[in-house]
Scaffold this active site. Sequence first.
Site, short mmCIF file in Angstrom:
data_model
loop_
_atom_site.label_atom_id
_atom_site.label_comp_id
_atom_site.label_asym_id
_atom_site.label_seq_id
_atom_site.Cartn_x
_atom_site.Cartn_y
_atom_site.Cartn_z
N GLU A 264 9.38 26.37 -35.71
CA GLU A 264 10.15 27.42 -35.04
C GLU A 264 9.32 28.03 -33.90
O GLU A 264 9.88 28.40 -32.86
CB GLU A 264 10.58 28.51 -36.03
CG GLU A 264 11.41 28.02 -37.23
CD GLU A 264 12.63 27.18 -36.89
OE1 GLU A 264 13.19 27.37 -35.78
OE2 GLU A 264 13.03 26.34 -37.71
N GLU A 293 14.61 20.39 -29.68
CA GLU A 293 14.02 19.84 -30.90
C GLU A 293 12.73 19.07 -30.57
O GLU A 293 11.82 19.00 -31.39
CB GLU A 293 15.05 18.96 -31.61
CG GLU A 293 14.78 18.68 -33.06
CD GLU A 293 14.75 19.92 -33.98
OE1 GLU A 293 15.15 21.01 -33.56
OE2 GLU A 293 14.29 19.76 -35.11
#
Length: 498
Positions: A264, A293
């Site tokens: 994250e 991502e």
Amino acid sequence: MNQSYEKLQKYMEKGVALVHAMGLFGWDAETLAPEKSLEKTAKTVGILSSEYFASLVNPEVKELLKELKEAEDLNEVEKAVVKKMAEDVRDLEMIPPEEFQAYNELTTRSTAVWAKARENNDFASFCPVLKEIIAYQKKFAGYAAKEGQKKYDALLENYEKGFGMEQLDQFFGKLKEEIVPLLKEVSKKNDTIDKSMIFKEYPVEKQKEFCAFLAEYIGFEKEKGTIAESAHPFTIGFHNDDVRITNHFLLQNLESAIFSVIHEGGHGIYEMGVRDDITQTCVGGGASCGMHESQSRLFENIIGRSKAFWSPLYGKLQQMYLQQLGDVSLDAFYHAINKAQASLIRTEADELTYCLHIMVRYEAEKKIIEEDYPVEELPKLWNQLYEEYLGVVPPTDTEGILQDIHWAQGSFGYFPSYALGNAFASQIYHQMEKDLDMETLLHEGNFAVIDEYLREHIHQYGASRSTNRLLHDLTGEDFNPDYYVNYLKNKYKEIYQL
Ligand code: ZN
């Protein structure tokens, strides 16, 4: 500034502000909002959402977008904004309002039906709802498809522009050819790596302390970022000075929270790196799901699971947990966090097998959308694909086809972005190793240089440049899955001494 653009900008900024507000409610719902608040708060969010719709879909915006389509006095960011708004308007307008409403009601209901079906291992109870969702998805794909475009390609475009079945068949074909056999080799030597120390008891307070330290260590700036807790870790960025990530702590699992915060954190550093003149526009987020991502996976796996990354850090972790890790060497720890093993659940998969879980979903979605595959037969197909690619067969649908929420939410075409993100990361990292002395930087913990490099080449542009363009400008070539395949082969051959 172009006068029409100036007018359009007001609408765009209103839209961005409303998305900001809705996002804050979303963040709140996952972190601190009391359980009972959701239903009534949903009314507020509903009102904001119709305001958002009205800020985009109205005659003046349409007129302005038409005028600006051919305008030659716009700068790069302004052009990107006009293009993005035109796409958003098209997406919002494409579906007749009654259908949109009915579909929203369906997906609000369907996630609850799915959750229950998953709990009870009862695919049959989810099947009729899933059928309805699929019928809508096909209909919407038909609206979205350009002349001659296949439906699944139109759905894939929603998440990753420029990556349709042609590119993905090639990509997954390569994985099937190279990674499936590699996993078989690795599986034979599975007993050679001991991972048991990861699952000892690790008091959560210290985990929190270490994870907060790690976030800052990799460059997640405290003054611009917040870390909270939620059931599933996620990132949400409102603008480059307000980026929020969450984490989740388990007493008997050392790696879960550590790699979540690095993952994250990677998403967060991306959001913090977007340029000031872009961050509060409709192109203020990442270039695409896959590119986002790629940044989280680059941090989590390529960097975060390397020995160079841990060499300056492991001693600190050991000191915190002397009893658990005192007699575990850096080398043993490195092997433990890189152990690969075929498993049933995508979200718990390791770096080597993760892409194979995505491949199962890709093949299934292709059949669902393009071949009208009977929905009742999907669990069988799912299990066959797991056996073929991973060598394991789910004993229940709960651990099989019912594990992901995506289809219940109507997200078809989303999964491939996860695998593409890993592959983009490898291609980007290959270039980083040419341009920077990564080994030394990681040994020194010098993330200022690493983050600056990513900011310069990727983060600053937000979504004003496409994923393909960013990849091409940085690496000098189009997307090339070889880097990913080679990275995995080299890494796992070394770890398992194959
Ligand atoms: Zn992610």
